[in-house]
Design a protein around this motif. Structure first.
Motif, PDB file in Angstrom:
ATOM      1  N   GLU A   1       0.834  -1.217   0.000  1.00  0.00           N
ATOM      2  CA  GLU A   1       0.000   0.000   0.000  1.00  0.00           C
ATOM      3  C   GLU A   1       0.862   1.259   0.000  1.00  0.00           C
ATOM      4  OE1 GLU A   1      -2.920   0.024   3.087  1.00  0.00           O
ATOM      5  OE2 GLU A   1      -3.854  -1.831   2.373  1.00  0.00           O
ATOM      6  N   SER A   2       1.862   1.301   0.868  1.00  0.00           N
ATOM      7  CA  SER A   2       2.749   2.469   0.923  1.00  0.00           C
ATOM      8  C   SER A   2       3.554   2.605  -0.362  1.00  0.00           C
ATOM      9  CB  SER A   2       3.704   2.378   2.120  1.00  0.00           C
ATOM     10  OG  SER A   2       3.020   2.568   3.326  1.00  0.00           O
ATOM     11  N   LEU A   3       4.086   1.489  -0.843  1.00  0.00           N
ATOM     12  CA  LEU A   3       4.881   1.522  -2.073  1.00  0.00           C
ATOM     13  C   LEU A   3       4.028   1.940  -3.268  1.00  0.00           C
ATOM     14  CD1 LEU A   3       6.899  -1.756  -1.469  1.00  0.00           C
ATOM     15  CD2 LEU A   3       7.846   0.564  -1.514  1.00  0.00           C
ATOM     16  N   GLY A   4       2.808   1.433  -3.347  1.00  0.00           N
ATOM     17  CA  GLY A   4       1.909   1.798  -4.437  1.00  0.00           C
ATOM     18  C   GLY A   4       1.519   3.257  -4.398  1.00  0.00           C
ATOM     19  N   SER A   5       1.267   3.770  -3.207  1.00  0.00           N
ATOM     20  CA  SER A   5       0.916   5.188  -3.068  1.00  0.00           C
ATOM     21  C   SER A   5       2.063   6.091  -3.519  1.00  0.00           C
ATOM     22  CB  SER A   5       0.559   5.509  -1.612  1.00  0.00           C
ATOM     23  OG  SER A   5      -0.636   4.875  -1.250  1.00  0.00           O
ATOM     24  N   LEU A   6       3.266   5.751  -3.094  1.00  0.00           N
ATOM     25  CA  LEU A   6       4.434   6.532  -3.521  1.00  0.00           C
ATOM     26  C   LEU A   6       4.618   6.443  -5.033  1.00  0.00           C
ATOM     27  CD1 LEU A   6       6.930   5.658  -0.656  1.00  0.00           C
ATOM     28  CD2 LEU A   6       6.125   7.948  -1.242  1.00  0.00           C
ATOM     29  N   ALA A   7       4.451   5.257  -5.583  1.00  0.00           N
ATOM     30  CA  ALA A   7       4.614   5.075  -7.030  1.00  0.00           C
ATOM     31  C   ALA A   7       3.611   5.918  -7.802  1.00  0.00           C
ATOM     32  CB  ALA A   7       4.458   3.601  -7.386  1.00  0.00           C
ATOM     33  N   ARG A   8       2.350   5.897  -7.383  1.00  0.00           N
ATOM     34  CA  ARG A   8       1.323   6.692  -8.067  1.00  0.00           C
ATOM     35  C   ARG A   8       1.592   8.185  -7.938  1.00  0.00           C
ATOM     36  NH1 ARG A   8      -1.430   2.477  -5.988  1.00  0.00           N
ATOM     37  NH2 ARG A   8      -2.065   3.595  -4.123  1.00  0.00           N
TER      38      ARG A   8
ATOM     39  N   ASN B   1       1.548  12.627 -10.290  1.00  0.00           N
ATOM     40  CA  ASN B   1       1.569  13.998  -9.779  1.00  0.00           C
ATOM     41  C   ASN B   1       2.895  14.706 -10.011  1.00  0.00           C
ATOM     42  OD1 ASN B   1      -0.253  12.390  -7.421  1.00  0.00           O
ATOM     43  ND2 ASN B   1      -1.168  14.136  -8.443  1.00  0.00           N
ATOM     44  N   ILE B   2       3.980  13.969  -9.938  1.00  0.00           N
ATOM     45  CA  ILE B   2       5.293  14.592 -10.076  1.00  0.00           C
ATOM     46  C   ILE B   2       5.878  14.338 -11.459  1.00  0.00           C
ATOM     47  CG2 ILE B   2       7.646  14.617  -9.139  1.00  0.00           C
ATOM     48  CD1 ILE B   2       6.424  13.996  -6.402  1.00  0.00           C
ATOM     49  N   GLY B   3       5.538  13.212 -12.059  1.00  0.00           N
ATOM     50  CA  GLY B   3       6.044  12.895 -13.390  1.00  0.00           C
ATOM     51  C   GLY B   3       7.418  12.245 -13.387  1.00  0.00           C
ATOM     52  N   ASP B   4       7.857  11.775 -12.237  1.00  0.00           N
ATOM     53  CA  ASP B   4       9.158  11.100 -12.138  1.00  0.00           C
ATOM     54  C   ASP B   4       8.925   9.602 -12.357  1.00  0.00           C
ATOM     55  OD1 ASP B   4      11.599   9.951 -11.439  1.00  0.00           O
ATOM     56  OD2 ASP B   4      11.967  11.389  -9.822  1.00  0.00           O
ATOM     57  N   LEU B   5       8.981   9.187 -13.605  1.00  0.00           N
ATOM     58  CA  LEU B   5       8.652   7.810 -13.945  1.00  0.00           C
ATOM     59  C   LEU B   5       9.698   6.811 -13.471  1.00  0.00           C
ATOM     60  CD1 LEU B   5       7.147   8.354 -17.494  1.00  0.00           C
ATOM     61  CD2 LEU B   5       5.984   8.249 -15.284  1.00  0.00           C
ATOM     62  N   LYS B   6      10.951   7.247 -13.339  1.00  0.00           N
ATOM     63  CA  LYS B   6      11.992   6.345 -12.842  1.00  0.00           C
ATOM     64  C   LYS B   6      11.719   5.965 -11.387  1.00  0.00           C
ATOM     65  CE  LYS B   6      17.001   5.884 -12.212  1.00  0.00           C
ATOM     66  NZ  LYS B   6      16.862   5.120 -11.007  1.00  0.00           N
ATOM     67  N   LYS B   7      11.436   6.963 -10.552  1.00  0.00           N
ATOM     68  CA  LYS B   7      11.120   6.662  -9.152  1.00  0.00           C
ATOM     69  C   LYS B   7       9.833   5.853  -9.060  1.00  0.00           C
ATOM     70  CE  LYS B   7      13.320  10.228  -6.373  1.00  0.00           C
ATOM     71  NZ  LYS B   7      13.095  11.343  -5.439  1.00  0.00           N
ATOM     72  N   ALA B   8       8.851   6.218  -9.872  1.00  0.00           N
ATOM     73  CA  ALA B   8       7.578   5.502  -9.862  1.00  0.00           C
ATOM     74  C   ALA B   8       7.802   4.026 -10.193  1.00  0.00           C
ATOM     75  CB  ALA B   8       6.599   6.128 -10.847  1.00  0.00           C
ATOM     76  N   ARG B   9       8.591   3.761 -11.230  1.00  0.00           N
ATOM     77  CA  ARG B   9       8.868   2.383 -11.635  1.00  0.00           C
ATOM     78  C   ARG B   9       9.537   1.620 -10.497  1.00  0.00           C
ATOM     79  NH1 ARG B   9      12.839   2.625 -15.694  1.00  0.00           N
ATOM     80  NH2 ARG B   9      14.322   2.363 -14.008  1.00  0.00           N
TER      81      ARG B   9
ATOM     82  N   TYR C   1       9.303   2.092  -7.261  1.00  0.00           N
ATOM     83  CA  TYR C   1       8.332   1.770  -6.201  1.00  0.00           C
ATOM     84  C   TYR C   1       7.305   0.743  -6.674  1.00  0.00           C
ATOM     85  CZ  TYR C   1      10.164   5.321  -3.082  1.00  0.00           C
ATOM     86  OH  TYR C   1      10.979   6.050  -2.247  1.00  0.00           O
ATOM     87  N   PHE C   2       6.877   0.812  -7.942  1.00  0.00           N
ATOM     88  CA  PHE C   2       5.952  -0.211  -8.459  1.00  0.00           C
ATOM     89  C   PHE C   2       6.605  -1.578  -8.446  1.00  0.00           C
ATOM     90  CE2 PHE C   2       3.329   3.092 -10.844  1.00  0.00           C
ATOM     91  CZ  PHE C   2       2.168   2.841 -10.137  1.00  0.00           C
ATOM     92  N   GLN C   3       7.879  -1.663  -8.797  1.00  0.00           N
ATOM     93  CA  GLN C   3       8.574  -2.953  -8.805  1.00  0.00           C
ATOM     94  C   GLN C   3       8.709  -3.522  -7.395  1.00  0.00           C
ATOM     95  OE1 GLN C   3      12.168  -1.956 -10.941  1.00  0.00           O
ATOM     96  NE2 GLN C   3      11.313  -2.627 -12.902  1.00  0.00           N
ATOM     97  N   GLN C   4       8.915  -2.662  -6.411  1.00  0.00           N
ATOM     98  CA  GLN C   4       9.012  -3.135  -5.021  1.00  0.00           C
ATOM     99  C   GLN C   4       7.673  -3.609  -4.499  1.00  0.00           C
ATOM    100  OE1 GLN C   4      11.313  -0.628  -2.274  1.00  0.00           O
ATOM    101  NE2 GLN C   4      11.913   0.547  -4.087  1.00  0.00           N
ATOM    102  N   ALA C   5       6.595  -2.948  -4.970  1.00  0.00           N
ATOM    103  CA  ALA C   5       5.247  -3.330  -4.512  1.00  0.00           C
ATOM    104  C   ALA C   5       4.902  -4.689  -5.061  1.00  0.00           C
ATOM    105  CB  ALA C   5       4.227  -2.291  -4.963  1.00  0.00           C
TER     106      ALA C   5
END
Length: 65
Positions: A39-46, A51-59, A61-65
């Motif tokens: 849940e925390s990892l998914g929220s950060l990824a989204r 909202n921020i457009g940082d797809l590298k960080k999003a990816r 966090y999505f991979q960790q989730a």
């Protein structure tokens, strides 16, 4: 442009709180059902993706989730 600064500050607070929530959940024993790291990892990824457009960080966090 003046309206962007308060929005940026909101995302900084959201990022700080999201990372704090993740750290708290990571500190819980792995067998605890309340841990819910996904849940925390998914929220950060989204937040980073939409909202921020940082797809590298999003990816990351999505991979960790």
């Amino acid at each position: 442009m003046a309206g962007a600064e308060p929005i940026s500050a909101c995302f900084e607070k959201a990022e700080k709180h999201g990372l704090e929530a993740l750290a708290l959940r990571q500190a819980l024993p792995e067998e605890m059902p309340e841990r819910k790291l996904d849940e925390s990892l998914g929220s950060l990824a989204r937040m980073y993706a939409f909202n921020i457009g940082d797809l590298k960080k999003a990816r990351d966090y999505f991979q960790q989730a």
